[in-house]
Design a protein around this motif. Structure first.
Motif, PDB file in Angstrom:
ATOM      1  N   VAL A  17      -1.601  -1.963  -0.131  1.00  0.00           N
ATOM      2  CA  VAL A  17      -1.090  -1.181   1.021  1.00  0.00           C
ATOM      3  C   VAL A  17      -0.705  -2.204   2.035  1.00  0.00           C
ATOM      4  O   VAL A  17       0.495  -1.837   2.678  1.00  0.00           O
ATOM      5  CB  VAL A  17      -2.049  -0.181   1.426  1.00  0.00           C
ATOM      6  CG1 VAL A  17      -3.147  -1.049   2.391  1.00  0.00           C
ATOM      7  CG2 VAL A  17      -1.344   0.809   2.396  1.00  0.00           C
ATOM      8  N   VAL A  18      -1.270  -3.344   2.303  1.00  0.00           N
ATOM      9  CA  VAL A  18      -0.733  -4.357   2.968  1.00  0.00           C
ATOM     10  C   VAL A  18       0.583  -5.002   2.392  1.00  0.00           C
ATOM     11  O   VAL A  18       1.608  -4.946   3.091  1.00  0.00           O
ATOM     12  CB  VAL A  18      -1.738  -5.448   3.292  1.00  0.00           C
ATOM     13  CG1 VAL A  18      -0.983  -6.563   4.100  1.00  0.00           C
ATOM     14  CG2 VAL A  18      -2.804  -4.690   4.240  1.00  0.00           C
ATOM     15  N   GLU A  20       2.574  -3.502   0.179  1.00  0.00           N
ATOM     16  CA  GLU A  20       3.729  -2.456   0.443  1.00  0.00           C
ATOM     17  C   GLU A  20       4.295  -2.284   1.885  1.00  0.00           C
ATOM     18  O   GLU A  20       5.293  -2.581   2.022  1.00  0.00           O
ATOM     19  CB  GLU A  20       3.121  -1.080  -0.033  1.00  0.00           C
ATOM     20  CG  GLU A  20       3.618  -0.821  -1.512  1.00  0.00           C
ATOM     21  CD  GLU A  20       3.220   0.561  -1.716  1.00  0.00           C
ATOM     22  OE1 GLU A  20       3.955   1.684  -1.044  1.00  0.00           O
ATOM     23  OE2 GLU A  20       2.378   1.056  -2.427  1.00  0.00           O
ATOM     24  N   SER A  21       3.430  -2.529   2.641  1.00  0.00           N
ATOM     25  CA  SER A  21       3.853  -2.233   4.289  1.00  0.00           C
ATOM     26  C   SER A  21       4.517  -3.359   4.705  1.00  0.00           C
ATOM     27  O   SER A  21       5.702  -3.557   5.507  1.00  0.00           O
ATOM     28  CB  SER A  21       2.650  -2.135   5.300  1.00  0.00           C
ATOM     29  OG  SER A  21       1.805  -1.074   4.651  1.00  0.00           O
ATOM     30  N   ALA A  24       7.979  -3.587   3.095  1.00  0.00           N
ATOM     31  CA  ALA A  24       8.793  -2.510   3.776  1.00  0.00           C
ATOM     32  C   ALA A  24       9.336  -3.130   5.159  1.00  0.00           C
ATOM     33  O   ALA A  24      10.626  -2.716   5.497  1.00  0.00           O
ATOM     34  CB  ALA A  24       8.002  -1.393   4.015  1.00  0.00           C
ATOM     35  N   GLN A  25       8.728  -4.318   5.564  1.00  0.00           N
ATOM     36  CA  GLN A  25       9.064  -4.668   6.849  1.00  0.00           C
ATOM     37  C   GLN A  25      10.092  -6.027   6.546  1.00  0.00           C
ATOM     38  O   GLN A  25      10.342  -6.992   7.297  1.00  0.00           O
ATOM     39  CB  GLN A  25       8.021  -5.384   7.607  1.00  0.00           C
ATOM     40  CG  GLN A  25       6.895  -4.120   8.084  1.00  0.00           C
ATOM     41  CD  GLN A  25       7.791  -3.340   9.292  1.00  0.00           C
ATOM     42  OE1 GLN A  25       8.682  -3.608   9.863  1.00  0.00           O
ATOM     43  NE2 GLN A  25       7.679  -1.900   9.115  1.00  0.00           N
TER      44      GLN A  25
ATOM     45  N   VAL B 334      -7.010   1.278   4.523  1.00  0.00           N
ATOM     46  CA  VAL B 334      -5.914   1.716   3.436  1.00  0.00           C
ATOM     47  C   VAL B 334      -5.409   3.146   3.685  1.00  0.00           C
ATOM     48  O   VAL B 334      -4.108   3.332   3.583  1.00  0.00           O
ATOM     49  CB  VAL B 334      -6.963   1.598   2.281  1.00  0.00           C
ATOM     50  CG1 VAL B 334      -5.878   2.159   0.892  1.00  0.00           C
ATOM     51  CG2 VAL B 334      -7.360   0.201   1.844  1.00  0.00           C
ATOM     52  N   MET B 337      -2.825   3.148   6.721  1.00  0.00           N
ATOM     53  CA  MET B 337      -1.682   2.043   6.320  1.00  0.00           C
ATOM     54  C   MET B 337      -0.809   2.871   5.033  1.00  0.00           C
ATOM     55  O   MET B 337       0.718   2.942   4.970  1.00  0.00           O
ATOM     56  CB  MET B 337      -1.811   0.827   5.681  1.00  0.00           C
ATOM     57  CG  MET B 337      -2.495  -0.214   6.921  1.00  0.00           C
ATOM     58  SD  MET B 337      -2.561  -1.932   6.361  1.00  0.00           S
ATOM     59  CE  MET B 337      -0.999  -2.334   6.486  1.00  0.00           C
ATOM     60  N   THR B 338      -1.422   3.564   4.301  1.00  0.00           N
ATOM     61  CA  THR B 338      -0.923   4.526   3.333  1.00  0.00           C
ATOM     62  C   THR B 338      -0.059   5.577   3.959  1.00  0.00           C
ATOM     63  O   THR B 338       0.951   6.068   3.534  1.00  0.00           O
ATOM     64  CB  THR B 338      -1.921   5.107   2.188  1.00  0.00           C
ATOM     65  OG1 THR B 338      -2.543   3.768   1.904  1.00  0.00           O
ATOM     66  CG2 THR B 338      -1.267   5.551   1.102  1.00  0.00           C
ATOM     67  N   ASP B 340       1.214   5.748   7.017  1.00  0.00           N
ATOM     68  CA  ASP B 340       2.327   4.876   7.540  1.00  0.00           C
ATOM     69  C   ASP B 340       3.432   4.895   6.477  1.00  0.00           C
ATOM     70  O   ASP B 340       4.452   5.161   6.868  1.00  0.00           O
ATOM     71  CB  ASP B 340       1.863   3.708   8.071  1.00  0.00           C
ATOM     72  CG  ASP B 340       2.612   3.284   9.303  1.00  0.00           C
ATOM     73  OD1 ASP B 340       3.009   4.210  10.099  1.00  0.00           O
ATOM     74  OD2 ASP B 340       3.038   1.968   9.646  1.00  0.00           O
ATOM     75  N   LEU B 341       3.083   4.339   5.260  1.00  0.00           N
ATOM     76  CA  LEU B 341       3.974   4.067   4.470  1.00  0.00           C
ATOM     77  C   LEU B 341       4.537   5.369   3.980  1.00  0.00           C
ATOM     78  O   LEU B 341       5.848   5.626   3.783  1.00  0.00           O
ATOM     79  CB  LEU B 341       3.496   3.401   3.136  1.00  0.00           C
ATOM     80  CG  LEU B 341       2.939   1.896   3.269  1.00  0.00           C
ATOM     81  CD1 LEU B 341       2.483   1.360   1.961  1.00  0.00           C
ATOM     82  CD2 LEU B 341       4.454   1.143   3.447  1.00  0.00           C
ATOM     83  N   LYS B 344       7.243   7.152   6.418  1.00  0.00           N
ATOM     84  CA  LYS B 344       8.241   6.428   6.294  1.00  0.00           C
ATOM     85  C   LYS B 344       9.002   7.132   5.296  1.00  0.00           C
ATOM     86  O   LYS B 344      10.059   7.395   5.289  1.00  0.00           O
ATOM     87  CB  LYS B 344       8.173   4.893   6.281  1.00  0.00           C
ATOM     88  CG  LYS B 344       7.706   4.411   7.681  1.00  0.00           C
ATOM     89  CD  LYS B 344       8.252   2.866   7.663  1.00  0.00           C
ATOM     90  CE  LYS B 344       7.770   2.220   9.062  1.00  0.00           C
ATOM     91  NZ  LYS B 344       6.270   1.953   9.018  1.00  0.00           N
TER      92      LYS B 344
END
Lengths: 144, 542
Positions: A17-18, A20-21, A24-25, B334, B337-338, B340-341, B344
């Motif tokens: 998840v980190v 991916e995040s 995305a940035q 997790v 953040m998921t 959040d993804l 978007k």
């Protein structure tokens, strides 16, 4: 070119998840599971910043911080911890971290910290002769 | 009426006195009563020669007067005297002095009357003419009788007195022995009570005399230290494996009993006791001593409380709290953040209705994160893992920072009033203090209507700074007021809001107390509450 970050966390979901995040940035992210893997990657590749969990099996986050700071003193090091207290923060900062962030990670905070760290690194590079940085060829500043 | 023959007889017999068997003794006072002067004088001479003092009276009234004035020891009276007779006189004399011996002298022809006198209380009858030996003998016996009566009376009085004293002493003895017994019984009862109390205590109690020899140990002491029913010897106590909290054997001088014997008072001194079977007990020790008036230790008392299971529980609780506050963060991280993804990517695809669901997930995950933060913070404050970092900070500026961090509609509701000289600088931990102020402000905002103002007043005295946060919200019921700053305490209203763990005000209070300050709360249901954070400008000496 995208800034290349090294992210260390023993939890696979967190890594995913980190990654991916951050992708995305607009970052390029390499994820590893342990401190030892991180050292191995750092020895082979050039990174703009390191983000590490503190609580990990094997080499602890603090130990990783010390080693990274010793071998790559100009490499910005961000620490994430699930247990944010003044004590752990101070310890991590002493070990060489430039930022300590608590979990759960607020993306805004992380981005702010990263931007600050990378800007600091750029300033440092401008004023520091290249030889003072580690024996790796640094990439040119990535963000435009 | 004595004749010369009588007189001669009296004189003739005088010389026989020396050969008389009657031993001369200390003279007495003899009153002679008779109207015949010659006879009375002759008798007086005779009596005087016998070594007595004499006086003579002619009649009864003179005799009575003399008895009162002169207090004779013996009275010799003629049977026939003017005004009255010897017998009547005898009665009257006995009215004055019942023991006064009265000897009646009478001619043989009056012997009958004289005997009647004896019956009436006269002491003796002396036939006339009186013979020297008879007179001397009669007087002597009378004197002796009088003396012996007196002696007896005195003896009796003395006996009575002694008896009275004895009775009093005896009474006192009886009373005091009853008291003594009562006291002994009371003492025994008290001792038994104390003993029962000590025996019943779950703390181990050791009582030693000044030399360190055990006087008493209770059941818990025997149980904790594995001792038999007899009092342990000094050496046995010294041999106990007592260690300090770093697991180092306790130096002799630091051993609890030694400290108490030195007259030291101590409490909450934590030690380990390593039993011979390898079991480790965690003990909290308290020691004191009983001192004599001159300050010398007479007895030392040491108490051990076994906190092994308590410490184990505490450790478990810490581990448990660390587990939930630390290890739950990673999965929560997790999730957030998921979300959040996903948010978007959904908004890029214009799927706003699905975003609503995600926002719900996010909101609740954030709530969990807040709870974990609270738990983490409370635990760390409790264990004092985070020492207060005192540095000068501007209370007003901290307040501004906190308000600046609130979102716009909430910040707009707050009005700040500063009373007294600004800036208000105090020595405090800025991070903790900000947390404290944030908690008070968000509480005030949360528990009052969305459009009602929250008034904040910052004031100071010479040594204290005070922040009042005044809301016009729902208020707090009196029964909740006292407990509102307790761990996990939540009012019905806060449960309805269902946010947090009920640790916010507890943390606020802990921070205030760690700074040597306090939180005061005043509230009225339906009208609103005032929370006051009161802090010393200078922290108390650590």
């Amino acid at each position: 070119m995208q800034p290349k970050l090294l992210f260390i966390d023993d939890d696979i979901d967190t890594r995913d998840v980190v990654r991916e995040s951050l992708i995305a940035q607009g970052f390029h992210v390499v994820c590893v599971q342990t401190g030892a893997e991180a050292i191995a990657r750092l020895e082979r590749e050039e990174f703009e910043a390191v983000i590490s969990d503190l609580n990990m099996p094997g080499m602890s986050g603090l130990e990783l911080c010390r080693r990274v700071h010793r071998n790559w003193p100009n490499l910005p090091l961000l620490v994430l911890t699930g247990f944010l207290s003044t004590g752990t923060s101070v310890e991590a900062l002493r070990a060489g971290a430039c930022e300590v962030l608590s979990k759960p990670i607020r993306m805004q905070e992380l981005l702010l910290a990263l931007t600050r760290a990378l800007a600091g690194r750029r300033v440092e590079r401008k004023h520091t002769p290249r030889r003072a940085t580690p024996a790796h060829e640094p990439n040119p500043s990535p963000r435009s | 009426m004595a004749t010369s023959a009588e007189r001669n007889a009296v004189h003739a017999k005088r010389d026989q006195r020396d050969s008389s068997s009657v031993a001369p003794s200390a003279g007495g006072r003899v009153l002679i009563v008779g109207d015949d002067a010659i006879s009375a004088d002759a008798l007086s001479t005779l009596v005087t020669d016998e070594g007595h003092e004499t006086m003579t009276a002619r009649d009864g009234s003179a005799a009575l007067a003399l008895v009162k004035q002169w207090a004779p020891d013996v009275v010799i009276t003629d049977l026939v005297i003017p005004e009255t007779d010897g017998i009547e006189l005898c009665r009257r004399l006995h009215g004055i002095d019942p023991d006064l011996p009265v000897i009646i002298a009478a001619a043989p022809e009056h012997a009958e009357a004289a005997f009647a006198g004896l019956r009436a209380g006269a002491y003796d009858y002396l036939p006339k003419p009186a013979e020297v030996a008879a007179v001397a003998w009669s007087i002597l016996r009378a004197l002796e009788r009088r003396a012996s009566r007196r002696e007896r009376a005195q003896l009796r009085a003395r006996t009575d007195e002694l008896w009275e004293q004895l009775r009093a002493v005896n009474e006192r003895l009886v009373v005091s022995s009853i008291r003594e017994q009562e006291r002994a019984e009371a003492e025994a009862e008290q001792a038994a009570e104390v003993n029962a109390l000590l025996e019943g205590l779950s703390e181990a109690v050791f009582v030693a005399d000044a030399s360190g020899r055990m006087r008493m140990i209770n059941h818990a002491a025997r149980a904790i230290f594995g001792m038999g029913p007899e009092l342990p010897a000094v050496a046995a106590l010294e041999a106990l494996d007592i260690r300090d909290i770093h697991d180092q054997p306790l130096a002799g001088e630091d051993r609890p009993l030694r400290r108490a014997l030195r007259g030291e008072d101590f409490s909450e001194f934590e030690v380990f006791y390593l039993r011979p079977d390898g079991q480790r007990r965690c003990l909290v020790t308290t020691g004191t001593s009983v001192k004599q008036a001159n300050g010398v230790v007479a007895q030392a008392i040491v108490i051990f409380r076994d906190v092994t299971s308590l410490r184990r529980l505490e450790q478990q609780r810490e581990e448990y709290t660390a587990l939930i506050s630390h290890d739950l963060r990673s999965p929560l991280n997790v999730v957030l953040m998921t979300v959040d993804l996903l948010k978007k990517s959904l908004s890029e695809k214009q799927l706003t209705s699905d975003t609503e669901h995600l926002i719900r997930i996010e909101r609740n995950a954030e709530r969990m994160a807040t709870m974990l933060d609270e738990l983490n913070e409370a635990t760390s404050l409790e264990s004092q893992a985070t020492p207060v970092q005192h540095a000068p900070c501007d209370f007003g500026k901290l307040l501004d920072n906190v308000i600046a961090q609130l979102n716009e509609p909430r910040a707009r509701r707050i009005t700040v009033e500063t009373v007294g000289a600004a800036p208000c600088i105090l020595l405090a931990d800025a991070v903790q203090l900000e947390r404290c102020i944030t908690n008070l402000l968000t509480n005030a905002l949360k528990y009052s209507g969305p459009d009602t103002p929250v008034q904040v007043r910052l004031s100071r005295t010479t040594d204290h700074a005070k922040l009042d946060v005044i809301d016009r919200g729902i208020g707090i019921a009196p029964e909740d007021l006292k407990q509102i700053c307790q761990r996990y305490y939540r009012t019905a209203a806060s449960r309805a809001q269902a946010e947090g763990l009920g640790l916010g005000l507890y943390i606020t209070r802990m921070i205030a107390e760690a700074h040597g300050g306090r939180i005061d709360v005043r509230s009225e249901v339906g009208k609103g509450s005032t929370f006051s954070l009161i802090l010393p400008l200078q922290p108390a000496a650590a």
